[in-house]
Scaffold this motif. Structure first.
Motif, PDB file in Angstrom:
ATOM      1  N   ALA A 249       0.833  -1.200   0.000  1.00  0.00           N
ATOM      2  CA  ALA A 249       0.000   0.000   0.000  1.00  0.00           C
ATOM      3  C   ALA A 249       0.869   1.252   0.000  1.00  0.00           C
ATOM      4  N   ARG A 250       1.982   1.198   0.720  1.00  0.00           N
ATOM      5  CA  ARG A 250       2.882   2.346   0.797  1.00  0.00           C
ATOM      6  C   ARG A 250       3.709   2.514  -0.477  1.00  0.00           C
ATOM      7  N   ARG A 251       3.859   1.425  -1.220  1.00  0.00           N
ATOM      8  CA  ARG A 251       4.697   1.461  -2.428  1.00  0.00           C
ATOM      9  C   ARG A 251       4.208   2.495  -3.445  1.00  0.00           C
ATOM     10  N   CYS A 252       2.890   2.692  -3.541  1.00  0.00           N
ATOM     11  CA  CYS A 252       2.381   3.610  -4.569  1.00  0.00           C
ATOM     12  C   CYS A 252       2.876   5.039  -4.363  1.00  0.00           C
ATOM     13  N   TYR A 253       3.290   5.381  -3.149  1.00  0.00           N
ATOM     14  CA  TYR A 253       3.781   6.725  -2.876  1.00  0.00           C
ATOM     15  C   TYR A 253       5.241   6.907  -3.287  1.00  0.00           C
ATOM     16  N   LEU A 254       5.834   5.844  -3.850  1.00  0.00           N
ATOM     17  CA  LEU A 254       7.173   5.949  -4.421  1.00  0.00           C
ATOM     18  C   LEU A 254       7.138   6.425  -5.868  1.00  0.00           C
ATOM     19  N   ALA A 255       5.964   6.642  -6.427  1.00  0.00           N
ATOM     20  CA  ALA A 255       5.867   7.124  -7.811  1.00  0.00           C
ATOM     21  C   ALA A 255       6.766   8.343  -7.983  1.00  0.00           C
ATOM     22  N   GLU A 256       7.461   8.374  -9.110  1.00  0.00           N
ATOM     23  CA  GLU A 256       8.475   9.412  -9.311  1.00  0.00           C
ATOM     24  C   GLU A 256       7.894  10.783  -9.602  1.00  0.00           C
TER      25      GLU A 256
ATOM     26  N   LEU B 128       2.299  10.371 -19.253  1.00  0.00           N
ATOM     27  CA  LEU B 128       3.294   9.334 -19.525  1.00  0.00           C
ATOM     28  C   LEU B 128       3.330   9.064 -21.027  1.00  0.00           C
ATOM     29  N   PRO B 129       4.463   8.629 -21.570  1.00  0.00           N
ATOM     30  CA  PRO B 129       4.535   8.317 -22.996  1.00  0.00           C
ATOM     31  C   PRO B 129       3.827   7.020 -23.372  1.00  0.00           C
ATOM     32  N   ALA B 130       3.577   6.168 -22.367  1.00  0.00           N
ATOM     33  CA  ALA B 130       2.918   4.873 -22.594  1.00  0.00           C
ATOM     34  C   ALA B 130       2.281   4.455 -21.268  1.00  0.00           C
ATOM     35  N   PRO B 131       1.396   3.435 -21.286  1.00  0.00           N
ATOM     36  CA  PRO B 131       0.795   2.990 -20.029  1.00  0.00           C
ATOM     37  C   PRO B 131       1.858   2.589 -19.014  1.00  0.00           C
ATOM     38  N   GLY B 132       1.635   2.961 -17.766  1.00  0.00           N
ATOM     39  CA  GLY B 132       2.605   2.605 -16.737  1.00  0.00           C
ATOM     40  C   GLY B 132       2.116   2.998 -15.365  1.00  0.00           C
ATOM     41  N   SER B 133       2.775   2.452 -14.347  1.00  0.00           N
ATOM     42  CA  SER B 133       2.406   2.725 -12.959  1.00  0.00           C
ATOM     43  C   SER B 133       3.035   4.005 -12.440  1.00  0.00           C
ATOM     44  N   GLY B 134       4.098   4.455 -13.088  1.00  0.00           N
ATOM     45  CA  GLY B 134       4.841   5.600 -12.577  1.00  0.00           C
ATOM     46  C   GLY B 134       5.848   5.245 -11.503  1.00  0.00           C
ATOM     47  N   LEU B 135       5.907   3.957 -11.142  1.00  0.00           N
ATOM     48  CA  LEU B 135       6.834   3.530 -10.098  1.00  0.00           C
ATOM     49  C   LEU B 135       8.240   3.359 -10.658  1.00  0.00           C
ATOM     50  N   PRO B 136       9.266   3.544  -9.827  1.00  0.00           N
ATOM     51  CA  PRO B 136      10.629   3.254 -10.262  1.00  0.00           C
ATOM     52  C   PRO B 136      10.783   1.772 -10.601  1.00  0.00           C
ATOM     53  N   ALA B 137      11.692   1.466 -11.506  1.00  0.00           N
ATOM     54  CA  ALA B 137      11.868   0.088 -11.971  1.00  0.00           C
ATOM     55  C   ALA B 137      12.244  -0.865 -10.843  1.00  0.00           C
ATOM     56  N   ASP B 138      12.962  -0.370  -9.831  1.00  0.00           N
ATOM     57  CA  ASP B 138      13.434  -1.268  -8.768  1.00  0.00           C
ATOM     58  C   ASP B 138      12.329  -1.733  -7.828  1.00  0.00           C
TER      59      ASP B 138
ATOM     60  N   ARG C 279      13.685   1.593   1.667  1.00  0.00           N
ATOM     61  CA  ARG C 279      13.262   2.220   0.410  1.00  0.00           C
ATOM     62  C   ARG C 279      11.962   2.985   0.614  1.00  0.00           C
ATOM     63  N   LEU C 280      11.078   2.474   1.439  1.00  0.00           N
ATOM     64  CA  LEU C 280       9.783   3.117   1.656  1.00  0.00           C
ATOM     65  C   LEU C 280       9.902   4.441   2.407  1.00  0.00           C
TER      66      LEU C 280
END
Length: 200
Positions: free
Chosen positions: A120-127, A134-144, A154-155
């Motif tokens: 749940a907290r991971r979504c707040y890592l969006a860059e 966005l140029p294409a569909p994506g979550s906005g999250l970092p690749a890692d 990391r959180l």
């Protein structure tokens, strides 16, 4: 307030409280409506589905979580909002009106953050902030962290983006749908709660 109205008010708060605790409840994801500024006009209505995280009947407050960078924080903070929930099993619609505030710091925000799962907290890592093109569909999250459970270290980088949306309720409109005849009641917070029957 007569006993029937008092029971309805108690039941409405109980439905909301259960909805916050049970992700399978239809009340778990109500609609939050406001008059937006992020759309470019103070007169433009906007609505979004949000997850109901906690209900405090004594304080008449609902709690939701959001990204502090989201444009809706500007729309909602300090402004009147409406909350709409429908429970098909009870055939009850709840329309609630109140005032919202955004909280990013303090014991309540810290406790809510700590109680949230890593995913749940991971979504707040969006860059970038929500709504960023966005140029294409994506979550906005970092690749890692895409598709992975982030570490607690990391959180920590996500915590500044986490916010509470608290809605203090001033009015509750309760509607029960029935073939034998609908029933409707309205409750107002004023030194406690006052209720009255309305034509559905």
């Amino acid at each position: 307030m007569d006993a029937a109205l008092a029971d309805i008010l108690t039941g409405a708060w109980a439905t909301l409280t259960r909805g916050a605790a049970d992700r399978r409840s239809p009340v778990h994801t109500p609609v939050i409506a406001s008059i937006g500024t992020s759309t470019g006009s103070d007169a433009t209505p906007d609505a979004r589905v949000m997850v109901l995280r906690h209900v405090d009947p004594a304080a008449a407050t609902l709690r939701f979580h959001t990204d502090a960078r989201s444009p809706k924080c500007r729309d909602l903070d300090g402004r009147p909002v409406a909350v709409l929930a429908y429970h098909p099993g009870q055939a009850v619609q709840l329309r609630l009106h109140g005032r919202a505030r955004i909280v990013t710091q303090g014991p309540e925000a810290d406790a809510a953050w700590a109680a949230s799962t890593p995913f749940a907290r991971r979504c707040y890592l969006a860059e970038h902030p929500p709504g960023t093109p966005l140029p294409a569909p994506g979550s906005g999250l970092p690749a890692d962290v895409e598709g992975l459970k982030p570490s607690e270290a990391r959180l920590l980088q996500a915590r500044p983006h986490f916010a509470l949306l608290l809605v203090t309720i001033h009015h509750i409109d309760w509607l029960h749908l029935a073939q034998t005849g609908h029933r409707r009641a309205r409750f107002e917070a004023a030194d406690g709660w006052r209720g009255r029957w309305l034509v559905p």
